[in-house]
Write a protein that holds these residues in place. Sequence first.
Motif, PDB file in Angstrom:
ATOM      1  N   ASN A 137       0.826  -1.212   0.000  1.00 12.28           N
ATOM      2  CA  ASN A 137       0.000   0.000   0.000  1.00 12.28           C
ATOM      3  C   ASN A 137       0.858   1.259   0.000  1.00 12.28           C
ATOM      4  OD1 ASN A 137      -2.395   1.437   0.052  1.00 12.28           O
ATOM      5  ND2 ASN A 137      -2.544   1.418   2.289  1.00 12.28           N
TER       6      ASN A 137
ATOM      7  N   ASP B  70     -12.254  -3.478   2.372  1.00 16.12           N
ATOM      8  CA  ASP B  70     -11.616  -4.652   1.756  1.00 16.12           C
ATOM      9  C   ASP B  70     -11.568  -5.814   2.733  1.00 16.12           C
ATOM     10  OD1 ASP B  70     -11.152  -3.190  -0.464  1.00 16.12           O
ATOM     11  OD2 ASP B  70      -8.961  -3.139  -0.297  1.00 16.12           O
TER      12      ASP B  70
ATOM     13  N   THR C 159      -1.486   3.421  -2.032  1.00 12.39           N
ATOM     14  CA  THR C 159      -1.826   2.971  -3.381  1.00 12.39           C
ATOM     15  C   THR C 159      -3.217   2.349  -3.394  1.00 12.39           C
ATOM     16  OG1 THR C 159      -0.638   0.912  -2.925  1.00 12.39           O
ATOM     17  CG2 THR C 159       0.555   2.607  -4.136  1.00 12.39           C
ATOM     18  N   LYS C 160      -3.724   2.040  -2.211  1.00  8.72           N
ATOM     19  CA  LYS C 160      -5.105   1.552  -2.124  1.00  8.72           C
ATOM     20  C   LYS C 160      -5.972   2.699  -1.607  1.00  8.72           C
ATOM     21  CE  LYS C 160      -4.607  -3.372  -1.324  1.00  8.72           C
ATOM     22  NZ  LYS C 160      -3.158  -3.608  -1.371  1.00  8.72           N
ATOM     23  N   GLU C 161      -7.065   2.913  -2.285  1.00  8.88           N
ATOM     24  CA  GLU C 161      -7.918   4.042  -1.917  1.00  8.88           C
ATOM     25  C   GLU C 161      -8.552   3.814  -0.541  1.00  8.88           C
ATOM     26  OE1 GLU C 161     -11.227   6.893  -4.013  1.00  8.88           O
ATOM     27  OE2 GLU C 161     -10.833   4.914  -4.861  1.00  8.88           O
ATOM     28  N   ASN C 162      -8.573   4.869   0.260  1.00  9.01           N
ATOM     29  CA  ASN C 162      -9.324   4.752   1.520  1.00  9.01           C
ATOM     30  C   ASN C 162     -10.315   5.918   1.576  1.00  9.01           C
ATOM     31  OD1 ASN C 162      -8.191   7.127   2.809  1.00  9.01           O
ATOM     32  ND2 ASN C 162      -6.304   5.972   3.027  1.00  9.01           N
TER      33      ASN C 162
END
Length: 492
Positions: free
Chosen positions: A38, A96, A202-205
């Motif tokens: 991430n 997720d 890099t992972k949307e939150n």
Amino acid sequence: MRGKTVLVTGGAGYIGSHCCVDLIEAGYDVVAVDNFANSVENDGVAPSLKQVERITGKSVTFQKCDLLDRDSVIKLFKQHQIDCVIHTAALKVIGDSMLLSLQYYNNNLIGTINLLEAMEMANCYDFVYSSSCTVYGDPEFVPITEDHPTGNVKNVYGRTKYFIEEMLKDLSNSDPKWNIISLRYFNPVSAHPSGLLGEDPTKENHYVLPYIVSVALGKKPHVTIFGRDYKTPDGTGVRDYIHIMDLASGHVAALKKLGGNEKLGFQAYNLGLGRGLSVLELIKEFEKVTGTHVPIVYAERRVGDAGAVICSTKKALSELNWAPKYGLPEMCQDLWRWQTMFPNGYKTEKISHEYLVVGGWNLVYFLNNKDWSQSQVTGNVSVIPSSSSSPSSVNEMASSSSSATNQASGGGAAGGGDGDGNPNKQPQKTDEQSKQVVMPFPTHMLPEVCKFMPVEELWKLADVSSEWRTIVLPFIMERTMNVDDGAAGGGP
Ligand SMILES: CC(=O)N[C@H]1[C@@H](OP(=O)(O)OP(=O)(O)OC[C@H]2O[C@@H](n3ccc(=O)[nH]c3=O)[C@H](O)[C@@H]2O)O[C@H](CO)[C@H](O)[C@@H]1O
């Protein structure tokens, strides 16, 4: 005498990288590992840690390593003489975690077990764990003290935090050599005050403050406030936001505690500001500090959300000798500084001949940002040369760009671009355009590139669109032709 070496897992991530700054400034040597699950990776290098080095002036040893790879973790402890570990690496996207529960359990639990086993083999027993206020579930009382019951957790991510805490308690009971501190973070926000380091997952939150920022930057139309009927002063959810650098200093304080003579076993400490703030208050403060406007709309409560989560900092204040230094204005200011200095986070562009004249724009961007040392601007950067290029190549480009620009700006742009700074009017770069042959750009000619277009114009364009690279292309091409014609005086 050798200083202490601390292993930071998740070192390239948001929490880990900011901890590295404080650890280095406190005199620790840092070995950071990350699997880039991430965080941004650049050919095996962590740009966030490059920024840490820039801020501290010291080097960080970094290794790409996945904690699920047990052998590699064991090897780490053979390669480095590690005295203590800060374990921030984990998957943490709540949504997720509900869909990918096995992946979350596998990664967070097995990764931690591998790490603890490797530590045991290396006789390393000082461990700081990144936990979360999520272990308290929907609080029974606020402010939440560390003896508040834990385990009533509603999501898989949170349960991995809870299970690991339970495991750590068992471990410390089974062998008194272990010294373990679990830091229960409340809501970490913001960025390093330099603006050079911040959160770039890099992972949307969908954490609220990053969302507010994207609205302020025009990337999203409004903030949706989930619920206005909580039993809080204005009805919106109340949280305890803590500046990331205060969180980082909490880790240094925890390590100092572990380094003392006391037998700790397992200890948990809350890290928060000790002050609750509603979503509305947060937005208002953000608007005030940054001078932006953040439109809001109301929606139903978000499933699983608590009304008010407020931290009691008493235990950390008295036992860790730690206190938060940053208030809400600094949280907003520092976050805004990072976001405006690095609107695309660490994702610097690789500028190669494929980017053609756009490289010129990139250079201008980095020059203005006073940060182009961080970009990958190298000899590969190319611009249309003013006099020494193949004329056919330039003409070809100019004609395609000129017609595109004319079309987009109503026909008035030939010989200089319309300069009205409205990127929405501009055509997109085609692959064909970007593959024109050009010559390498010598860096000593940087200032010349800036002549192609008033810097203010470029900034206007940059501010309004993330697609600026493709948008600026036709402008630069036309300007370059002007230089060729002698209009702007000796180009590169
Ligand atoms: C239950 C849980 O696991 N909570 C985690 C989550 O806390 P939170 O759910 O407290 O963080 P958040 O930033 O998602 O929400 C904060 C507050 O803002 C509200 N909100 C949020 C987004 C939005 O678009 N609109 C809006 O109104 C939300 O309802 C809440 O009242 O994230 C934290 C990190 O920062 C911690 O990891 C917490 O453990």
